[in-house]
Structure formats: structure tokens, C-alpha cells
Write an enzyme that holds these catalytic residues in place. Structure first.
Site, short mmCIF file in Angstrom:
data_model
loop_
_atom_site.label_atom_id
_atom_site.label_comp_id
_atom_site.label_asym_id
_atom_site.label_seq_id
_atom_site.Cartn_x
_atom_site.Cartn_y
_atom_site.Cartn_z
N LYS A 169 1.08 -0.68 -0.11
CA LYS A 169 0.09 -0.27 -0.44
C LYS A 169 0.87 1.24 0.16
CE LYS A 169 -1.90 1.72 3.74
NZ LYS A 169 -1.55 3.03 3.75
N ASN A 170 2.10 1.53 1.16
CA ASN A 170 3.09 2.92 1.42
C ASN A 170 3.38 2.42 -0.42
OD1 ASN A 170 1.41 3.20 3.72
ND2 ASN A 170 2.84 2.05 4.27
N CYS A 206 -4.72 8.39 9.72
CA CYS A 206 -4.78 7.59 11.09
C CYS A 206 -4.46 8.78 12.08
CB CYS A 206 -4.19 6.37 10.81
SG CYS A 206 -4.33 5.14 10.79
N ARG A 209 2.38 14.23 12.83
CA ARG A 209 3.12 14.00 10.65
C ARG A 209 2.78 15.08 10.47
NH1 ARG A 209 0.21 8.35 9.00
NH2 ARG A 209 -1.91 9.43 9.11
N ASP A 259 5.21 0.57 11.78
CA ASP A 259 3.90 0.50 11.52
C ASP A 259 4.30 -1.48 11.56
OD1 ASP A 259 3.01 2.55 10.36
OD2 ASP A 259 3.13 1.86 8.27
#
Length: 449
Positions: free
Chosen positions: A49-50, A144, A149, A334
Site C-alpha cells: 500500500k505504501n 490515522c 505528522r 508500522d
């Protein structure tokens, strides 16, 4: 686009328009798991996904088609990114794990709040759109709730390249009337997103850009290799210094998304917990060096077999161990929540120290509801092993916390219900099917059940 890339795509499939892809199931669904089942079997690892989300953004740099293979098209984040890019005027076709993107008819170089709020990576359209069109309007991002961030490194880097930026009413307005200019950017701290955003922007800048203290993740290397296939001139991928010599334009290409190392690590930890044997297909162990040693020390056998990883318990009780999250190649943040779940059933104690995000222990109260013994202080958590976990009703708070609760439920006594699984849908493709195929008792149920 190069004829050879068109030929590669023609052999694979004729993708359907994205509007024909079946819609995601309701994010309000729950997951119910009856624990105590050993996991035995094969789990195919999806594309990362990343990496996939950033590769989609790279398509914005050219008016030619980008063809991507091994795409995790079933993820909610991929659907959200598709909706965002189609809103801009991109034409996107998807089928199975294939995606074709053409950004030749972009009519609106902007990313509205309603589409960006769903995911953090919406901010990564900023650099490509600004580099190609000279102006862009992008909403401040969502995603999230695991920390602030900030995006200041993205904006300061673009300003150093000559962009004019202002923030008003939750939107970033950026312009570069004379085009972006190559420069040297020294990141005060490692930032994956800023490295990716500025690397993409620099591919079309006038002159050479040097990114010092750049992030080194495999996903960044995958993105850089895609940009090179599109005609970019980039050196130093995988090192702290990336050099990008700007070109006038990029062309189309065909590119593969790397396997998802976070999904791979999650199922490695699942084998540690359940005591079963799993073959993880299409997985790269060299992307998980920081996880391998702690898992082996805790009690897991790990073997690379061609493009697969085979994992199984070594027959001994799990042993507590300490980890500290760090930028790659350190221990991935993660995988922190999943590793903590494993520590709840280890002999002795283990400590988890989180250095990347300041609010990433939100899964701790939910694990404690299931009988875990965890004490937090600041950015550290002490986990003392217990003899067993108990099924309970729990609430997912973010993507990785969601799957940590799934892991706990797999080994808990009785039934566990996990609410708010839309987080899980963002990052784990076909999780119910994959686990059921390996012997788990897991099902998705509607919210009223």
C-alpha cells in the site's frame, strides 16, 4: 509511451474502468473471531500500500500512461486515491492487480478536503502537480490519528525550490510561476513523505536537487525506480543522499509494486502467536531485516524459499524482547502494535519504545481489555507476558492497531468482536479470506449484528 510497455500490458489484461470495480463493503462492519485456531497454509502477500499510493501520484508527472502491476486494488486507500485522481480528470482502469493511469486530461490540479481527509497520502499530489502545472490547491491531509505528522518539511522543501506557498482555510495554495529550481535540501529529520514529495517534484525542476538525510525505505526505492523508468535521472536511492537531475518531461512506463513488507511482517508475527506454519508467497525477507532477529530470538523459525517466506514456531515458549522503532532500516513503526501483541503472551517481559509517532499506543487499552498486562510511560510500554488472552468487544483506533487486535483475537479464548474496521480495510487486502483459508474462524458481520 514506449511500445514495449504497451506490449507488456496487452499480454496481462484489458482493465475495466474503475467505475466498474465492485464497491468496498461498509466500513461500519465488524469482524468476529473465535480464537484458538492454529494457522496453517499459504497467504499471498499483496502489493505494498505504501508504495502503490505513491506510484499513483507519480502518474501525475506526465500526460502519458503509467501501467502498474501487483496493485492492491481491493484496499480502501487505493479506492480513495482513485477517486481523488479521477476528480482531477485522470482516466484510471483497474482489473485484478493491474492499474493503468493516464493524467493527460487533468482539468483541476486540486485536491479537495472531502477526498484528501480520508488518507494521509493525499498530500503527495502536491509536488507532482506543482512541478507539472506550476500551481496547485491541496487540502491539508487526514489519515490515522497516530500523531501530528506535520507537513512542514514538504512545504519548506518546495519553498527552497522556488515555490510560493500560503495556507488558508485548511488548504495549501502553491505556485511556481517560473518553474521549480533545483537546490540542496537538508532534512532536519528523516521524513518518508517529504522525501517522496520532493523527489517527485525535483524530476521536472530546472537543475539538480540533492536531498540530504533522505528516507531509505524500500517503498522510496520502488518509487524512484518507477520515476527512472519514466525518464527521470535519479541517483542514490536507498542511501541518505538522493540526487535528482531535472528533465523537461517524463513519459509513460510499466512498473511492478513491491510486496507489502508490513503485511508480510504481520503474518510472520501471526505464526509466532498461533504456533502454526505459514508460507508467505511473493515476500521479500531483505525488506524486514530489523524484524527477523527479534522474531528469531522470540521463538520463530524463518526461511526464505525462492520468492516465498516460510515461518513456524520453534517449539519453545515465546520469549520477551525489547524493540525500539526507528526509520528504515530500523524496526518499522508500522509493526510495533503487532509485535506488542506477541509480547503479551511471551515469558517474562518486553519493552516497546516508539520514536516515530507520539500517539501510537492507542491499542494498549484494547489489548488490556483482553487480559494483557501493559504499562505505558511516555513513549515506552512494558509488556509482561500472561498465560492467555480472553475474547472481548474492542475498538480499532488506527490501521495497525486494527490488525494487532485481529492477531490478539486469533489466540484469545472465546469470541472477539472488533469494531470500526474501516481502518483495517485501508491497509489489508482480503484479510478475512486469507485467514479463513489458513484455518482461522473469522467473519465479517454487518454493524447491526
Amino acid at each position: 509511451m514506449p511500445q514495449e510497455a504497451e506490449n507488456i500490458w496487452a499480454k496481462k489484461a484489458s482493465p475495466s474502468p474503475s467505475s466498474e470495480i465492485k464497491p468496498q463493503k461498509s466500513g461500519l462492519d465488524k469482524i468476529r473471531i473465535v480464537g484458538g485456531k492454529r494457522l496453517e497454509g499459504i497467504i499471498p502477500i499483496s502489493g505494498a500500500k505504501n508504495a502503490a499510493l505513491k506510484l499513483m501520484c507519480a502518474a501525475l508527472l506526465t500526460d502519458k500512461s503509467l501501467h502498474l502491476e501487483n496493485m492492491p486494488n481491493g484496499l480502501r486507500d487505493i479506492q480513495s486515491q482513485t477517486e481523488l485522481m479521477e476528480h482531477m480528470g485522470c482516466v484510471i482502469a483497474r482489473e485484478r492487480d493491474l492499474m493503468a493511469i493516464n493524467a493527460g486530461r487533468i482539468t483541476k490540479p486540486e485536491a479537495p478536503y472531502d477526498l484528501v481527509r480520508k488518507m494521509r497520502t493525499g498530500i503527495l499530489v502536491l509536488g507532482p502537480l506543482l512541478a507539472r502545472f506550476g500551481e496547485v490547491k491541496v487540502s491539508l491531509p487526514g489519515g490515522c490519528a497516530i500523531g501530528s505528522r506535520p507537513i512542514d518539511l514538504h512545504l519548506k522543501g518546495l519553498e527552497a525550490m522556488g515555490a510560493q506557498i500560503k495556507i488558508e482555510q485548511g488548504y495549501i495554495y502553491a505556485s511556481a510561476p517560473e518553474g521549480l529550481k533545483g537546490t540542496t535540501i537538508n532534512f532536519p529529520k528523516v521524513s518518508v513523505g517529504a522525501t517522496e514529495n520532493l523527489m517527485m517534484a525535483a524530476t521536472l525542476a530546472d537543475g539538480t536537487t540533492i536531498l540530504n538525510n533522505a528516507a531509505r525505505e524500500p517503498e522510496i526505492i520502488n518509487l524512484g525506480e518507477c520515476l527512472i523508468a519514466m525518464g527521470a535521472k535519479i541517483k542514490g536511492l536507498g542511501t541518505p543522499e538522493i540526487t535528482i537531475k531535472g528533465v523537461k518531461e517524463l513519459h509513460g512506463a510499466a512498473h511492478d509494486v513491491i510486496p507489502d513488507r508490513i503485511e508480510t511482517g504481520t503474518w510472520m508475527i501471526a505464526a509466532c502467536l498461533t504456533g502454526g506454519t505459514l508460507r508467505l508467497k511473493n515476500a521479500q525477507l531483505d525488506h524486514l531485516t530489523a524484524l527477523v532477529a527479534p522474531l528469531q530470538e522470540a521463538g520463530l523459525n524463518i526461511e526464505q524459499s525462492e520468492r516465498d517466506i516460510i515461518v513456524s514456531r520453534n517449539g519453545q515458549p515465546l520469549t520477551g524482547i525489547d524493540i525500539t522503532t526507528e526509520p528504515y532500516p530500523g524496526f518499522p513503526t508500522d509493526l510495533q502494535a503487532q509485535f506488542m501483541t506477541m509480547l503479551t503472551l511471551c515469558e517474562g517481559a518486553g519493552m516497546v519504545t516508539e520514536t516515530i509517532f507520539e500517539n501510537r499506543f492507542m491499542h494498549v487499552p484494547e489489548l488490556c481489555r483482553m487480559g494483557a498486562n501493559i504499562k505505558t510511560q511516555g513513549n515506552s510500554a512494558i509488556i509482561r507476558g500472561v498465560t492467555g488472552l480472553k475474547g472481548a468487544e474492542v475498538m480499532a483506533t488506527d490501521l495497525r492497531a486494527s490488525v494487532a487486535l485481529v492477531l490478539a483475537a486469533l489466540v484469545a479464548e472465546g469470541e472477539t468482536t472488533i469494531n470500526r474496521i474501516y481502518h483495517l480495510d485501508r491497509g489489508y487486502e482480503n484479510i478475512v479470506e486469507k485467514l479463513n483459508n489458513c484455518g482461522a474462524d473469522i467473519k465479517r458481520v454487518p454493524p447491526e449484528s
